[in-house]
Design a protein around this motif. Structure first.
Motif, mmCIF file in Angstrom:
data_model
loop_
_atom_site.group_PDB
_atom_site.id
_atom_site.type_symbol
_atom_site.label_atom_id
_atom_site.label_comp_id
_atom_site.label_asym_id
_atom_site.label_seq_id
_atom_site.Cartn_x
_atom_site.Cartn_y
_atom_site.Cartn_z
ATOM 1 N N GLU A 35 -1.273 8.719 1.351
ATOM 2 C CA GLU A 35 -0.686 7.624 0.604
ATOM 3 C C GLU A 35 0.538 7.105 1.330
ATOM 4 O OE1 GLU A 35 0.334 8.564 -3.405
ATOM 5 O OE2 GLU A 35 0.618 6.479 -3.928
ATOM 6 N N LYS A 36 0.623 5.803 1.422
ATOM 7 C CA LYS A 36 1.778 5.161 2.025
ATOM 8 C C LYS A 36 2.599 4.512 0.915
ATOM 9 C CE LYS A 36 -0.587 4.228 6.338
ATOM 10 N NZ LYS A 36 -0.117 5.403 7.011
ATOM 11 N N ILE A 37 3.891 4.637 1.040
ATOM 12 C CA ILE A 37 4.789 4.013 0.076
ATOM 13 C C ILE A 37 5.464 2.852 0.784
ATOM 14 C CG2 ILE A 37 6.816 4.331 -1.375
ATOM 15 C CD1 ILE A 37 5.998 7.319 -1.521
ATOM 16 N N SER A 67 -5.372 5.894 2.267
ATOM 17 C CA SER A 67 -6.780 6.148 2.535
ATOM 18 C C SER A 67 -7.204 7.473 1.925
ATOM 19 C CB SER A 67 -7.036 6.170 4.043
ATOM 20 O OG SER A 67 -6.300 7.221 4.650
ATOM 21 N N VAL A 68 -8.507 7.598 1.710
ATOM 22 C CA VAL A 68 -9.121 8.852 1.298
ATOM 23 C C VAL A 68 -10.158 9.175 2.363
ATOM 24 C CG1 VAL A 68 -10.550 10.021 -0.424
ATOM 25 C CG2 VAL A 68 -8.727 8.479 -1.161
ATOM 26 N N GLU A 69 -10.026 10.346 2.975
ATOM 27 C CA GLU A 69 -10.928 10.763 4.046
ATOM 28 C C GLU A 69 -11.786 11.917 3.538
ATOM 29 O OE1 GLU A 69 -10.454 12.949 8.344
ATOM 30 O OE2 GLU A 69 -9.002 11.396 7.803
ATOM 31 N N ARG A 102 -7.523 7.559 -7.607
ATOM 32 C CA ARG A 102 -6.781 7.073 -8.777
ATOM 33 C C ARG A 102 -5.339 6.730 -8.404
ATOM 34 N NH1 ARG A 102 -7.974 11.042 -12.393
ATOM 35 N NH2 ARG A 102 -9.866 9.887 -12.853
ATOM 36 N N ASN A 103 -4.928 5.545 -8.778
ATOM 37 C CA ASN A 103 -3.559 5.041 -8.579
ATOM 38 C C ASN A 103 -3.138 4.929 -7.114
ATOM 39 O OD1 ASN A 103 -3.153 4.858 -11.390
ATOM 40 N ND2 ASN A 103 -2.583 7.011 -11.481
ATOM 41 N N LEU A 104 -4.083 4.931 -6.197
ATOM 42 C CA LEU A 104 -3.766 4.760 -4.784
ATOM 43 C C LEU A 104 -3.637 3.271 -4.491
ATOM 44 C CD1 LEU A 104 -3.458 6.220 -2.039
ATOM 45 C CD2 LEU A 104 -5.903 5.855 -1.696
#
Length: 60
Positions: A48-50, A31-33, A25-27
Motif C-alpha cells: 500500500e502506498k500512502i 498492489s496485491v501480488e 479492501r480499502n486499498l
C-alpha cells in the motif's frame, strides 16, 4: 516490514478468495501480488502506498 505465516482454513477456493478480497479492501493506491507454486496459491502480498498531498502553489 514483517511477514505473517497464516494457515487458511482448509485452503479451499472460498477461503483463498476471501483472503484476496480482504487484501483488496480499502486499498486506494498500491498492489496485491499473488504468488503461485505448482498450481497452488502460496502467498498473498499487499503493498500500500500512502499519497501525501504537497503544496504545489509555492512562491519562489
Amino acid at each position: 516490514m514483517s511477514a505473517t505465516l497464516q494457515k487458511i482454513d482448509g485452503s479451499d477456493e472460498a477461503s483463498i478468495l476471501q483472503e484476496i478480497q480482504t487484501a483488496l479492501r480499502n486499498l486506494r493506491f498500491g498492489s496485491v501480488e499473488i504468488t503461485v507454486h505448482n498450481g497452488q496459491i502460496v502467498q498473498i502480498e499487499r503493498k500500500e502506498k500512502i499519497r501525501l498531498q504537497g503544496n504545489n502553489n509555492r512562491q519562489a
